[in-house]
Design an enzyme around this catalytic site. Sequence first.
Site, PDB file in Angstrom:
ATOM      1  N   THR A 184       0.814  -1.204   0.000  1.00 43.25           N
ATOM      2  CA  THR A 184       0.000   0.000   0.000  1.00 43.25           C
ATOM      3  C   THR A 184       0.849   1.256   0.000  1.00 43.25           C
ATOM      4  OG1 THR A 184      -1.646  -1.169   1.265  1.00 43.25           O
ATOM      5  CG2 THR A 184      -1.648   1.234   1.466  1.00 43.25           C
ATOM      6  N   ARG A 212     -13.609  -8.409   1.524  1.00 46.18           N
ATOM      7  CA  ARG A 212     -12.747  -7.915   2.608  1.00 46.18           C
ATOM      8  C   ARG A 212     -12.240  -6.493   2.302  1.00 46.18           C
ATOM      9  NH1 ARG A 212      -7.268  -5.891   3.201  1.00 46.18           N
ATOM     10  NH2 ARG A 212      -6.585  -6.369   5.295  1.00 46.18           N
ATOM     11  N   ASP A 215      -7.551  -1.562   6.270  1.00 49.99           N
ATOM     12  CA  ASP A 215      -7.419  -0.271   6.950  1.00 49.99           C
ATOM     13  C   ASP A 215      -7.292   0.915   5.997  1.00 49.99           C
ATOM     14  OD1 ASP A 215      -4.891  -1.504   6.212  1.00 49.99           O
ATOM     15  OD2 ASP A 215      -3.981   0.315   7.032  1.00 49.99           O
ATOM     16  N   THR A 235       0.655   0.871   6.965  1.00 43.80           N
ATOM     17  CA  THR A 235       0.657  -0.198   5.977  1.00 43.80           C
ATOM     18  C   THR A 235       0.942  -1.512   6.706  1.00 43.80           C
ATOM     19  OG1 THR A 235       1.659  -1.000   3.917  1.00 43.80           O
ATOM     20  CG2 THR A 235       3.103   0.174   5.427  1.00 43.80           C
ATOM     21  N   GLY A 236       0.608  -2.594   6.033  1.00 45.72           N
ATOM     22  CA  GLY A 236       0.795  -3.904   6.657  1.00 45.72           C
ATOM     23  C   GLY A 236      -0.553  -4.564   6.879  1.00 45.72           C
ATOM     24  N   MET A 237      -0.625  -5.360   7.919  1.00 48.25           N
ATOM     25  CA  MET A 237      -1.849  -6.129   8.181  1.00 48.25           C
ATOM     26  C   MET A 237      -2.986  -5.182   8.622  1.00 48.25           C
ATOM     27  SD  MET A 237      -3.459  -8.859   8.172  1.00 48.25           S
ATOM     28  CE  MET A 237      -2.218 -10.094   7.843  1.00 48.25           C
ATOM     29  N   GLY A 238      -3.891  -4.941   7.693  1.00 46.37           N
ATOM     30  CA  GLY A 238      -4.927  -3.934   7.921  1.00 46.37           C
ATOM     31  C   GLY A 238      -5.785  -4.194   9.138  1.00 46.37           C
TER      32      GLY A 238
HETATM   33  N1  ASP Z   1      -2.883  -2.392   4.798  1.00 49.85           N
HETATM   34  C1  ASP Z   1      -3.285  -3.032   3.566  1.00 49.85           C
HETATM   35  C2  ASP Z   1      -4.530  -3.859   3.835  1.00 49.85           C
HETATM   36  O1  ASP Z   1      -4.608  -4.496   4.867  1.00 49.85           O
HETATM   37  C3  ASP Z   1      -2.247  -3.907   2.980  1.00 49.85           C
HETATM   38  C4  ASP Z   1      -0.879  -3.355   2.850  1.00 49.85           C
HETATM   39  O2  ASP Z   1      -0.500  -2.356   3.459  1.00 49.85           O
HETATM   40  O3  ASP Z   1      -0.120  -3.956   2.105  1.00 49.85           O
HETATM   41  O4  ASP Z   1      -5.380  -3.913   2.983  1.00 49.85           O
END
Ligand code: ASP
Length: 324
Positions: A184, A212, A215, A235-238
């Site tokens: 992201t 789904r 965040d 960013t990361g696990m939303g």
């Molecule tokens: N935060 C994003 C999501 O969970 C994914 C990402 O940052 O790569 O959709």
Amino acid sequence: MKRRNFIKNTALTGVGISSTSVFSKSILNELNMTQKYPVAVATWNFQNATKMAGTMLEKGNSALDAVEKGVMVEESNLKNTTVGDGGAPDRDGNVTLDACIMSPDGNAGSVVYLKEIEHPISVARKVMEETPHVMLAGEGALQFAIQQGFKKKNLLTEEYEKAWKEWLEHKEYKPIINIENHDTIGMLCLDEKGDIAGACTTSGLSYKINGRVGDSPIIGAGLFLDNEIGGAVGTGMGEAIMKSVGSFLIVELMRQGKSPQEACEEAVMRTIKKAPNYKDFQVAYVALNKKGEIGSYCIHKGFSYAKFYKGESTDNLSDSYLDE
Ligand code: ASP
């Protein structure tokens, strides 16, 4: 003791959270730029995007225009398989995009589960500017986009269609931390007037369950700003970011006097405290305050943020992280 080892050893005991401020001074010296306007900063190594935004800022454009045009670079980048065109599909083969934008006046716009539109960030901006609403979803968001003149486009590349069909054979669904050249884009811009705007755009997790939403389009989770204080992007696990309303938390911590670095650290600590499986996913934040100071913190090594300042584009590997 190295900073990261100290944190690793103390974070989960609860001591780490209160102790971070002691150690933040050294990191602040590394990260504090005491810079003057303007500056563009983004998650991951999206230097083409920060260069676009930063160059616009240096020409006197507003933070809002710069942040939108900046993230659009990645929405059009087919090599970036987690944003915009060429984004990864869900497990049923749909490319569904999420994005949000915030302007210095506190206004916000967002789209979720948007299909077939290359620039969800621009649709989010239209939601913000042309409707009394903040968020439009799915079919309604698509209809709105078309009414606003956006053109439909197939966003699933041949390459990704092939990869998805291969994935269907084993259907493994697990996050992969810090894959190079992906993820992201969340961006914050500070313009020459001192105004801050932010944007966040993504196709979300690869092979996610149909429907789904993470965040990234949620105001307060993937992005939040208060033009009196500063802004933050995640960013990361939303799911982890949503549960802790991470970006809002960071801005509120900065309001209470924390530096961007200290605020990002505390937000990560709160997330991991409630998530015993934190070693299995990444969460990373970048924050920017009104002085142009930048902070960044993440769970795992490997996160970097891109910055454009004074004509120079840099990739700043976050050597400030919790665990390997
Ligand atoms: N935060 C994003 C999501 O969970 C994914 C990402 O940052 O790569 O959709």
